[in-house]
Design an enzyme around this catalytic site. Structure first.
Site, PDB file in Angstrom:
ATOM      1  CG  HIS A 397       9.157   7.368  -7.940  1.00  0.00           C
ATOM      2  ND1 HIS A 397       9.030   7.082  -9.292  1.00  0.00           N
ATOM      3  CD2 HIS A 397       7.895   7.502  -7.456  1.00  0.00           C
ATOM      4  CE1 HIS A 397       7.741   7.068  -9.595  1.00  0.00           C
ATOM      5  NE2 HIS A 397       7.036   7.331  -8.501  1.00  0.00           N
ATOM      6  CB  CYS A 706       7.294  -1.209   6.345  1.00  0.00           C
ATOM      7  SG  CYS A 706       7.566   0.365   7.151  1.00  0.00           S
TER       8      CYS A 706
HETATM    9  C1  PEP Z   1      11.672   3.606   5.276  1.00  0.00           C
HETATM   10  O1  PEP Z   1      12.188   4.674   5.541  1.00  0.00           O
HETATM   11  O2  PEP Z   1      12.234   2.505   5.439  1.00  0.00           O
HETATM   12  C2  PEP Z   1      10.305   3.549   4.728  1.00  0.00           C
HETATM   13  C3  PEP Z   1       9.682   2.408   4.587  1.00  0.00           C
HETATM   14  O3  PEP Z   1       9.740   4.735   4.343  1.00  0.00           O
HETATM   15  P1  PEP Z   1      10.050   5.451   2.931  1.00  0.00           P
HETATM   16  O4  PEP Z   1      10.881   4.522   2.111  1.00  0.00           O
HETATM   17  O5  PEP Z   1       8.756   5.772   2.307  1.00  0.00           O
HETATM   18  O6  PEP Z   1      10.820   6.657   3.395  1.00  0.00           O
END
Ligand code: PEP
Ligand code: MG
Length: 758
Positions: A397, A706
């Site tokens: 976070h 992402c």
């Molecule tokens: C990931 O897992 O790479 C992602 C983009 O989702 P999060 O970081 O929100 O789990």
């Protein structure tokens, strides 16, 4: 200065922005200061106004722009109509005559029929210093009277390009009040060129940074080549660094056609130094003159031909952070070491926060120190100059939010809360992941990352789309400023976590509508700011441990391992009461006209989850055939049977490498004790990614990333080579990733061309 419609650049200065726009005034000012600026003239904003008025097209033109700019098709049609009006109109005879005679005179000065650049310099009548940079077009290597006249008209017409129209409407500018001066300036057929920062672009230190490459400066500005890199101490005039890069391509004028072309750099020059010491020091001198002239550090474009230096453009560097005058002792060794989670250096007073009741302690400019940040700490994080945590990896976070806020952060120090006391003055280096006691003078930093240098440059065009990740609505403006091609991940759980209470609490109080409205307004901030570019909104991916902390969140299950638990789409398919509220929010956004929204489903492990999610959305009235639907590939299972997901029907997949890496390697992404084993470049992770891209490319399904790995240029390079369709990076990484993608694409094109030849 005269009142003529066409005037020499040397006749204008900074007081003439209303006549020749910001660019024209700045060029005139530099010529007056006897800087070596290529000569030329300006066809003024008033000439443009007369052109509109005397052709009697004003009513028709401005009426044609009264359209709904949020409808891409209508906007394109408006552009077509307006440009046609301009291109078919006649330049008033006396203005045309004046342009011809000034061009002839320019040719006489040059001793030949001159090649010129026709650049736009816009100005608003009531707000002369409003910035319209980059909204209108520039025309290079124009030669001959007729072509110059034509280019001036095209330049004027570019005031009505779709992007420019859209920008003015959204910024509240009246089209009728914005005029455009066309600057006609001799082209410098550069042998070498580049950019110079008259002071350090991120710290403001008295260090001049110069980047240079062979041919026209375009390669450096666009990031198409790795340029040579020189730094000079402005006080002692000592050259501190000379980093010679391998320069593979150069932009140059084709002697036959006069057009700008790309050619390979001759072998003997590829690894040769672009600038000799005399040239470096001469450039530094010019940098100082420009900086004095404007009273602030400048980002200067320069070119050299036949040993002559030319200054082509100068604008203020906007990235320098105000430095506090601090006299404290300079610390030498780091007190704490962790992961550099968000770049930047900050100095301030440590404030330890153990829970939300202590947030008030953090005043503007303090450094927030915590075991780990939680979403309810975001208001204090916004006030903090930097953030330091005991726990966490690069995707925790604190790391995600601090990057979006542009706030330096060091995470995973293990003992910050133990070693630091309230009131300790510390320096946080978010790049290197270090925390120092006292003021650590950054003195002359090493070569700053490409990301910092490329601010304020025009962006290279890439075939691979470069998108940006957004988690908190407050980061929207910074995200838009990256000029990304859309949002590749909008994490809605961060938006929900920012609400005063848990979604269940809203439902319990009979306030589900209020909750849906909150969701709509937060998502709308982003889809609206990016419109018409696509925004992939991810359905809820709520970790129970974070949601439990919210008011009314007591019902969240207590799980032995939340990362492997009740989150992602598996949660929505069980808690359909909440999923239904998400679907209501999506429907409302579509009703409001946001056809740029796509929906991305997280943490799928079996195609049946995709099928059920689609069925649920459809049966709740969402017309999913009209929007892009995709999944995140975060679980190795999904990667291995991607063909079965494709068969189920989907428009895109996006690699969530934060999870894909932790699940493939059995390394908890938030556990600093095993952080050394966490690598998105592990061959097993790359093999899964390669398999998915290959299968998707065969089936015509778009691929994207992402996860945090998409923000690393070296990963981006590999993904482009594998054939990914888009990359979504963190706000602070978009520039560097875009540069690397542009370079990689060019390398691939060159390689293919060579292979065809040989
Ligand atoms: C990931 O897992 O790479 C992602 C983009 O989702 P999060 O970081 O929100 O789990
Ligand atoms: Mg994930």
């Amino acid at each position: 200065m005269g009142n003529d419609s066409v005037i020499w650049l040397e006749e204008v200065g900074k007081e003439d922005i209303a006549i020749v726009g910001g660019k024209g005034a700045s060029l005139g000012e530099m010529i007056r200061a006897e800087l070596p600026v290529p000569g030329g003239f300006a066809v003024t904003a008033q000439a443009f106004r007369r052109f509109i008025d005397e052709n009697g097209v004003s009513d028709e033109l401005f009426k044609s722009l009264e359209v709904d700019v949020d409808d891409a098709e209508i906007l394109r049609q408006a552009e077509k109509n307006a440009k046609k009006i301009i291109l078919e109109a006649e330049i008033p005879a006396d203005i045309e005559k004046s342009i011809r005679s000034k061009y002839k005179e320019l040719c006489k000065r040059e001793g030949k029929e001159a090649f010129v650049a026709v650049r736009s310099s816009a100005t608003a009548e009531d707000l002369p210093d409003a910035s319209f940079a980059g909204q209108q077009d520039t025309f290079l290597n124009i030669r001959g009277e007729e072509n110059v006249i034509e280019a001036v008209k095209k330049c004027w017409a570019s005031l009505y390009g779709a992007r420019a129209i859209y920008y003015r409407v959204k910024q509240g500018f009246d089209h009728n009040k914005v005029n455009l001066c066309a600057v006609v300036q001799t082209m410098v057929d550069a042998e070498k060129a580049g950019v110079m920062f008259s002071s350090h672009p991120s710290t403001g230190e008295p260090v001049t940074i110069i980047e240079g490459a062979w041919g026209l400066g375009e390669t450096v500005v666009s990031g198409a080549v790795s340029p040579d890199y020189y730094t000079v101490d402005k006080q002692s005039k000592k050259i501190l660094e000379r980093k010679v890069a391998t320069k593979n391509v150069m932009h140059t004028k084709d002697p036959k056609t006069g057009k700008t072309i790309d050619i390979p750099v001759p072998d003997g020059k590829k690894n040769a130094k672009v600038l000799d010491d005399d040239e470096i020091l001469k450039l530094v001198e010019f940098g100082e003159v420009v900086e004095d002239l404007y009273g602030s550090p400048q980002d200067v474009e320069w070119a050299i031909r036949n040993k002559e230096i030319y200054i082509l453009q100068s604008r203020p560097i906007t990235t320098i952070k105000k430095k506090k005058e601090v006299k404290e002792k300079i610390a030498t060794s780091a007190l704490l070491e962790g992961l550099g989670a968000s770049p930047g250096i900050a100095y301030g007073e440590a404030k330890l926060v153990s829970d939300v009741t202590e947030l008030g302690k953090v005043k503007k400019g303090d450094i927030l120190v915590a075991v780990m940040t939680t979403p309810d700490m975001v208001p204090a994080m916004k006030r903090a100059a930097a953030i330091v945590t005991d726990e966490g990896g690069l995707t925790c976070h604190a790391a995600i939010v601090s990057r979006e806020l542009g706030c330096p952060a060091v995470v995973g120090t293990r003992k910050a809360t133990e070693l630091l006391a309230d009131g300790t003055m510390i320096t946080v280096d978010g790049e290197k992941g270090l925390v120092f006691e006292g003021k650590k003078d950054s003195a002359v930093p090493a070569a700053p990352p490409q990301m910092q240098l490329s601010f304020a440059k025009s962006k290279p065009v890439t075939a691979t789309e470069i998108k940006v990740n957004v988690s908190i609505p407050e980061a929207t403006q910074r995200a838009v400023e990256t000029q990304a091609d859309g949002v590749g991940l909008l994490r809605i759980e961060h938006m929900i976590l920012g609400l005063p209470k848990h979604p269940k609490q809203y439902i319990k109080e009979g306030k589900a509508d209020e909750y849906v409205n909150e969701l709509v307004s937060r998502i709308q901030t982003v889809v609206d700011a990016f419109y018409p570019k696509p925004v992939w909104v991810r359905t809820l991916d709520a970790p129970t441990d974070e949601f439990r902390a919210m008011e009314g969140g007591e019902g969240e299950p207590i799980e032995p391992n939340p990362m492997l638990g009740y989150r992602g789409i598996r949660r929505d398919l069980i808690d359909t009461e909440h999923f239904e509220l998400e679907v209501r929010a999506f429907k409302e956004l579509i009703k409001r006209g946001y056809n740029n929204m796509g929906i991305m489903i997280p943490l799928v492990q079996h195609p049946s989850e995709l099928r059920c999610a689609k069925e649920f959305m459809r049966s709740n009235g969402l017309d999913i055939d009209k929007i892009d639907i995709g999944i995140m590939v975060e679980i190795p299972a999904a990667a291995l049977i991607i063909d079965q997901f494709i068969a189920e029907g989907l428009d895109f997949v996006s690699f969530g490498t934060n999870d894909l890496t932790q699940y493939t390697l059995a390394v908890d992404r938030n556990n600093e004790h095993v952080a050394h084993l966490y690598s998105e470049m592990h061959p097993a992770v790359l093999k899964l990614i390669e398999h998915v891209i290959t299968e998707c490319n065969k089936a015509g399904v778009k691929t994207s990333i992402c996860g945090q790995a998409g923000s690393y240029p070296k990963v981006a390079k590999r993904l482009v080579e594998l054939g990914i369709s888009s990359i979504s990076a963190n706000i602070d990484a978009v520039e560097a990733v875009r540069d690397m993608v542009a370079r990689t694409e060019m390398q691939l094109v060159l390689k293919a061309a060579r292979e065809r030849k040989g």
